[in-house]
Design a protein around this motif. Structure first.
Motif, PDB file in Angstrom:
ATOM      1  N   GLU A 285       9.107  -1.617  -9.470  1.00  0.00           N
ATOM      2  CA  GLU A 285       7.533  -1.718 -10.750  1.00  0.00           C
ATOM      3  C   GLU A 285       6.414  -1.067 -10.322  1.00  0.00           C
ATOM      4  O   GLU A 285       6.070  -0.755 -11.719  1.00  0.00           O
ATOM      5  N   ASP A 286       5.820  -0.988  -9.981  1.00  0.00           N
ATOM      6  CA  ASP A 286       4.625  -0.005  -8.701  1.00  0.00           C
ATOM      7  C   ASP A 286       5.531   1.440  -9.562  1.00  0.00           C
ATOM      8  O   ASP A 286       4.309   1.732 -10.079  1.00  0.00           O
TER       9      ASP A 286
ATOM     10  N   GLU B  25       5.117   6.651   0.116  1.00  0.00           N
ATOM     11  CA  GLU B  25       5.711   5.274   1.291  1.00  0.00           C
ATOM     12  C   GLU B  25       5.526   3.839   0.790  1.00  0.00           C
ATOM     13  O   GLU B  25       4.148   3.704   0.843  1.00  0.00           O
ATOM     14  N   ALA B  26       6.083   3.061   0.367  1.00  0.00           N
ATOM     15  CA  ALA B  26       5.307   1.135   0.121  1.00  0.00           C
ATOM     16  C   ALA B  26       5.639   1.462   1.686  1.00  0.00           C
ATOM     17  O   ALA B  26       6.537   1.448   2.563  1.00  0.00           O
ATOM     18  N   LEU B  27       4.184   0.158   1.821  1.00  0.00           N
ATOM     19  CA  LEU B  27       4.623  -0.399   3.194  1.00  0.00           C
ATOM     20  C   LEU B  27       4.053  -1.839   2.818  1.00  0.00           C
ATOM     21  O   LEU B  27       2.434  -1.486   2.241  1.00  0.00           O
TER      22      LEU B  27
ATOM     23  N   VAL C   1       1.197  -1.330  -0.416  1.00  0.00           N
ATOM     24  CA  VAL C   1       0.217   0.103  -0.030  1.00  0.00           C
ATOM     25  C   VAL C   1       0.566   1.106   0.223  1.00  0.00           C
ATOM     26  O   VAL C   1       2.118   1.553   0.164  1.00  0.00           O
ATOM     27  N   TYR C   2       0.608   2.308  -0.094  1.00  0.00           N
ATOM     28  CA  TYR C   2       1.090   3.400  -0.279  1.00  0.00           C
ATOM     29  C   TYR C   2       0.589   4.753  -0.018  1.00  0.00           C
ATOM     30  O   TYR C   2      -0.858   5.012  -0.029  1.00  0.00           O
ATOM     31  N   HIS C   3       1.235   5.607   1.105  1.00  0.00           N
ATOM     32  CA  HIS C   3       1.077   6.119   2.182  1.00  0.00           C
ATOM     33  C   HIS C   3       1.712   7.686   0.465  1.00  0.00           C
ATOM     34  O   HIS C   3       2.738   7.868   0.974  1.00  0.00           O
TER      35      HIS C   3
ATOM     36  N   PHE D  29      -2.778  10.378   7.820  1.00  0.00           N
ATOM     37  CA  PHE D  29      -4.212   9.820   7.875  1.00  0.00           C
ATOM     38  C   PHE D  29      -5.084  11.500   7.361  1.00  0.00           C
ATOM     39  O   PHE D  29      -6.648  11.094   7.092  1.00  0.00           O
ATOM     40  N   TYR D  30      -4.353  12.692   7.700  1.00  0.00           N
ATOM     41  CA  TYR D  30      -5.344  14.235   7.030  1.00  0.00           C
ATOM     42  C   TYR D  30      -5.232  13.699   5.714  1.00  0.00           C
ATOM     43  O   TYR D  30      -5.761  14.202   5.002  1.00  0.00           O
ATOM     44  N   ILE D  31      -4.210  13.138   5.135  1.00  0.00           N
ATOM     45  CA  ILE D  31      -4.623  13.178   3.963  1.00  0.00           C
ATOM     46  C   ILE D  31      -5.153  12.151   3.154  1.00  0.00           C
ATOM     47  O   ILE D  31      -6.313  12.336   2.864  1.00  0.00           O
ATOM     48  N   THR D  32      -4.665  11.153   3.531  1.00  0.00           N
ATOM     49  CA  THR D  32      -4.966  10.156   3.758  1.00  0.00           C
ATOM     50  C   THR D  32      -4.951   8.297   4.057  1.00  0.00           C
ATOM     51  O   THR D  32      -3.573   8.522   4.757  1.00  0.00           O
ATOM     52  N   LYS D  33      -5.610   7.830   4.726  1.00  0.00           N
ATOM     53  CA  LYS D  33      -5.231   6.349   4.891  1.00  0.00           C
ATOM     54  C   LYS D  33      -4.014   6.230   3.752  1.00  0.00           C
ATOM     55  O   LYS D  33      -3.958   5.656   2.371  1.00  0.00           O
ATOM     56  N   PRO D  34      -2.867   4.443   4.347  1.00  0.00           N
ATOM     57  CA  PRO D  34      -2.036   4.324   2.915  1.00  0.00           C
ATOM     58  C   PRO D  34      -2.575   3.477   2.407  1.00  0.00           C
ATOM     59  O   PRO D  34      -4.317   2.546   2.515  1.00  0.00           O
ATOM     60  N   LEU D  35      -3.174   3.698   0.949  1.00  0.00           N
ATOM     61  CA  LEU D  35      -3.527   2.464  -0.340  1.00  0.00           C
ATOM     62  C   LEU D  35      -3.526   2.076  -1.746  1.00  0.00           C
ATOM     63  O   LEU D  35      -2.133   2.003  -1.291  1.00  0.00           O
ATOM     64  N   PRO D  36      -3.861   0.931  -1.694  1.00  0.00           N
ATOM     65  CA  PRO D  36      -3.414  -0.145  -2.806  1.00  0.00           C
ATOM     66  C   PRO D  36      -3.061   0.724  -4.116  1.00  0.00           C
ATOM     67  O   PRO D  36      -3.977   2.090  -4.386  1.00  0.00           O
ATOM     68  N   PHE D  37      -2.158   0.053  -4.918  1.00  0.00           N
ATOM     69  CA  PHE D  37      -2.113   1.263  -5.632  1.00  0.00           C
ATOM     70  C   PHE D  37      -2.965   1.701  -6.919  1.00  0.00           C
ATOM     71  O   PHE D  37      -2.745   2.980  -7.112  1.00  0.00           O
ATOM     72  N   GLN D  38      -4.244   0.706  -7.252  1.00  0.00           N
ATOM     73  CA  GLN D  38      -5.436   1.206  -7.984  1.00  0.00           C
ATOM     74  C   GLN D  38      -5.712   1.833  -6.973  1.00  0.00           C
ATOM     75  O   GLN D  38      -6.389   2.862  -7.920  1.00  0.00           O
ATOM     76  N   GLU D  39      -7.092   2.288  -6.083  1.00  0.00           N
ATOM     77  CA  GLU D  39      -6.993   2.867  -4.971  1.00  0.00           C
ATOM     78  C   GLU D  39      -6.145   4.578  -4.774  1.00  0.00           C
ATOM     79  O   GLU D  39      -6.643   5.748  -4.741  1.00  0.00           O
ATOM     80  N   PHE D  40      -4.935   4.560  -4.589  1.00  0.00           N
ATOM     81  CA  PHE D  40      -4.563   5.328  -4.821  1.00  0.00           C
ATOM     82  C   PHE D  40      -4.253   6.168  -6.260  1.00  0.00           C
ATOM     83  O   PHE D  40      -3.927   7.609  -6.684  1.00  0.00           O
TER      84      PHE D  40
END
Length: 688
Positions: A505-506, A464-466, A448-450, A664-675
């Motif tokens: 790769e992402d 940031e990759a998590l 997921v990406y923050h 989290f003010y910006i967003t929670k960490p998101l998977p690739f497509q959701e990001f």
């Protein structure tokens, strides 16, 4: 001179055919960036007629003046520009476009014209499959591409071709692809291949070719014939992938020698073949056999403290002692790392396995002399019996492995016989550890990406990759639960390498999706960083993924680099030489020594979220944050504040000129497509 330069469109026509005749527009500009001509495809795309555009400034087609000015500056500096832009049609509609601009110089070397080649990528933006195709079309691919004329003379190759084969573009242009032939295939093979291409228009298959250095390698290749409107072949296009790693994974058991190169005992392949035969014999003659699964206790401590060379010496001496404890009919194998398996065929009673196990434990308790170092280890042993505990290789090894973990759970330095209820009695930690060993091959990890946001422009400038683990049986498992376990078991190395490769790769996919300047932050484990081959493994992964390292930032902690500062500086310098950026994570919670900041080649400080959390509550924390930002800027370092959860915190950091915020003010960490969806809406709301 003008007509010769502008109308020499062989390469452009070939480009269109290679990428399945996708529409492309061409606009020619004069030296003042005014439109002098455009082709019908360009008219169709922008909805202007040629008469309406002749003499008009090129800037009128851009959605924003800022984008146009940026491209113009780049052209004056480098003579070319390509990338994704947002343009507007005659009716005002804004659309995404891939654009490539190059200068055309006269004999006096002054710029006479600009040639713009562009393509409406609206449909590709709505289709992931077409997006990947566009990426390949624009040379953002790890696959090698080779284009020849109808006679087989090479016209062009992409960067991936050069990386895989070792040949530069200059060395192969005009040559025949036969320079890559390995000699593995017969003349009939090539005759048959070309016959299929001419008849069917395409051939796919596995082929062995030769790199410039003489190394032979396997590749999966697709060769296509490109025809003109009359059906005449004009070109051939080959797209190939180096499948050395895949072939190694598929065939390593058949190709590798039967013995472990370090210790001289049998390897996994030999174990499986021999155990298969022993099981068949035991079944035929109603015999028993025992499988002993050994794992060395405290081996990791020796390896981490003294280094891999000492670890290798220890494994050799352990193997030697084990050989001396078993009979000629018995078998010993090393599975990898510090794991060994001993097979005892044709035993009369389980007590024989118990007796051997105790002898092994007693023997390995004695000290080992490694050069001038005396070290002590022990071992935990799990025992499974045929046919009582299983009748297949997989079952016997798995059950012996479970029994070994039970021995470790009971205090180590002992053996344990497998029994049927052992699985139910395993602790959760043991179960997770077992599953963790197979998580990569089962593809259970995902990233997921923050996002990190620039406080001035409000743009998303990095992620940031998590890592996350979705275990098929247990569901989502917290990183706080499995990362320490991975470090304890040594599994953090392959996991870290998987994270780095997947993030790279992402990152390429993010760039292709239009976020061409996005930076990727990747956390580095202390155990991984301290490995002798750390720099080599990172460099190998960069080459493998063909990613631009300038967009990658490694996040290191103070506690990771400070204890061995001299060695750390050497590693950090080498990482910088690879083109990577470096960040100190969780700053303020470790050594927080100001003296080392100038010595270490770092680019960014990341303020620990514990200070941000209390930012607007405790004045002391506010002062610490202000001091870190001021100090970092005076040292020409960027600052990232993580853990931002409120507008008030964001505004405070913005006022204090903190470069980037994350939380989290910006967003929670998101998977690739959701990001991607989030970034698009964020840009629409805050940037444009």
């Amino acid at each position: 001179m003008y007509n010769k330069r502008i109308t020499n469109t062989d390469n452009l026509s070939l480009f269109e055919m290679v990428f399945q005749h996708m529409e492309e527009g061409i606009i020619v500009l004069d030296h003042e960036m005014k439109i002098v001509s455009l082709n019908p495809w360009a008219e169709k795309t922008v909805h202007y007629s040629e008469k309406e555009l002749i003499g008009q400034p090129f800037s009128m087609l851009f959605h924003t003046e800022h984008t146009y000015e940026t491209i113009l500056n780049c052209l004056h500096l480098h003579g070319k520009w390509k990338g994704e832009v947002r343009k507007k049609r005659k009716n005002g509609d804004v659309y995404p476009e891939w654009m490539n601009i190059r200068t055309v110089q006269g004999s006096d070397l002054n710029i006479q014209h600009f040639v713009v080649v562009f393509r409406d990528i609206t449909e590709q933006k709505n289709s992931q499959a077409e997006l990947r195709l566009a990426a390949k079309a624009l040379e953002n691919t790890s696959e090698g591409v080779l284009v020849t004329d109808e006679r087989g003379s090479i016209l062009s190759v992409n960067p991936a071709f050069q990386i895989v084969t070792g040949y530069s573009e200059e060395e192969v242009i005009g040559k025949n692809p036969s320079i890559l032939q390995s000699g593995v295939h017969s003349e009939d093979f090539y005759t048959n291949m070309w016959s299929i291409i001419r008849e069917a228009g395409q051939w796919k298959g596995e082929i062995w070719n030769k790199r410039k250095n003489g190394e032979i390698f396997p590749e999966w290749i697709t060769i296509s014939a490109i025809k003109d409107q009359q059906g005449k072949i004009t070109n051939y296009v080959a797209v190939f992938t180096d499948i050395t790693d895949r072939k190694f994974a598929e065939e390593q058991l058949r190709r590798l020698a039967h013995y472990d190169t370090l210790t001289g005992v049998a390897n996994r392949y030999s174990l499986n073949k021999r155990l298969e035969n022993l099981i068949q014999t035991a079944e035929k003659y109603k015999q028993q056999l025992a499988v002993l699964f050994l794992d060395l206790d405290r081996f990791k401590y020796v390896n981490d403290t003294l280094g891999h060379n000492y670890g290798d010496m220890l494994l050799k001496q352990v193997s030697s002692r084990l050989k001396g404890l078993i009979k000629n009919k018995d078998m010993i194998a090393r599975l990898g790392g510090d794991e060994f398996v001993i097979v005892l065929p044709n035993i009369k009673h389980p007590k024989e396995a118990v007796h051997i196990s105790q002898n092994i434990i007693d023997s390995l308790k004695q000290s080992f002399i490694l050069d001038d170092q005396e070290v002590y280890i022990s071992t935990s042993i799990g025992i499974s019996l045929y046919p009582l505990d299983g009748v297949t290789i997989e079952t016997l090894l798995r059950n012996a492995d479970k029994a070994m973990y039970q021995a470790k759970a009971k205090g180590r330095d002992q053996f344990e016989l497998y029994h049927s209820d052992m699985h139910q009695n395993e602790s959760k930690q043991m179960k997770i550890e077992t599953l963790l060993r197979k998580a990569i091959e089962r593809k259970e990890f995902f990233l997921v990406y923050h996002p990190q946001v620039d406080t001035k422009s409000k743009k998303i400038v990095g992620v940031e990759a998590l890592i996350r683990w979705n275990q098929a049986e247990l569901g989502l498992i917290s990183p706080g639960e499995f990362i320490p376990l991975a470090e304890e078991t040594g599994l953090i190395m392959p996991i870290s390498e998987w994270v780095f490769q997947q993030a790279c790769e992402d990152l390429k996919k993010f760039h292709i999706a239009g976020y061409s300047n996005l930076k990727m932050s990747i956390n580095i484990s202390a155990l991984h960083f301290n490995q002798d081959g750390f720099i080599r493994s990172i460099d190998k992964l960069i080459q493998k993924t063909n990613v631009n390292p300038h967009y990658i930032e490694l996040e290191l902690t103070e506690s990771m680099i400070m204890p061995k500062a001299t060695e750390s500086i050497d590693k950090l310098v080498k990482l910088k030489q690879l083109g990577l950026k470096l960040s100190i994570d969780d700053f303020g919670t470790g050594y927080s020594s100001l003296s080392y900041l100038n010595r270490f080649p770092i680019d960014t400080l990341k303020i620990d979220q514990s200070f941000i959390k209390k930012l607007c509550v405790y004045k002391e924390d506010s002062s610490i944050v202000q001091a870190i930002i001021t100090m970092a800027h005076r040292l020409n370092l960027k600052v990232v504040a993580e853990g931002v959860e409120s507008k008030k915190q964001f505004e405070f950091l913005e006022e204090e000129a903190c470069n980037y915020v994350q939380g989290f003010y910006i967003t929670k960490p998101l998977p690739f497509q959701e990001f991607l969806f989030f970034a698009e809406s964020w840009n629409a709301e805050f940037v444009e």
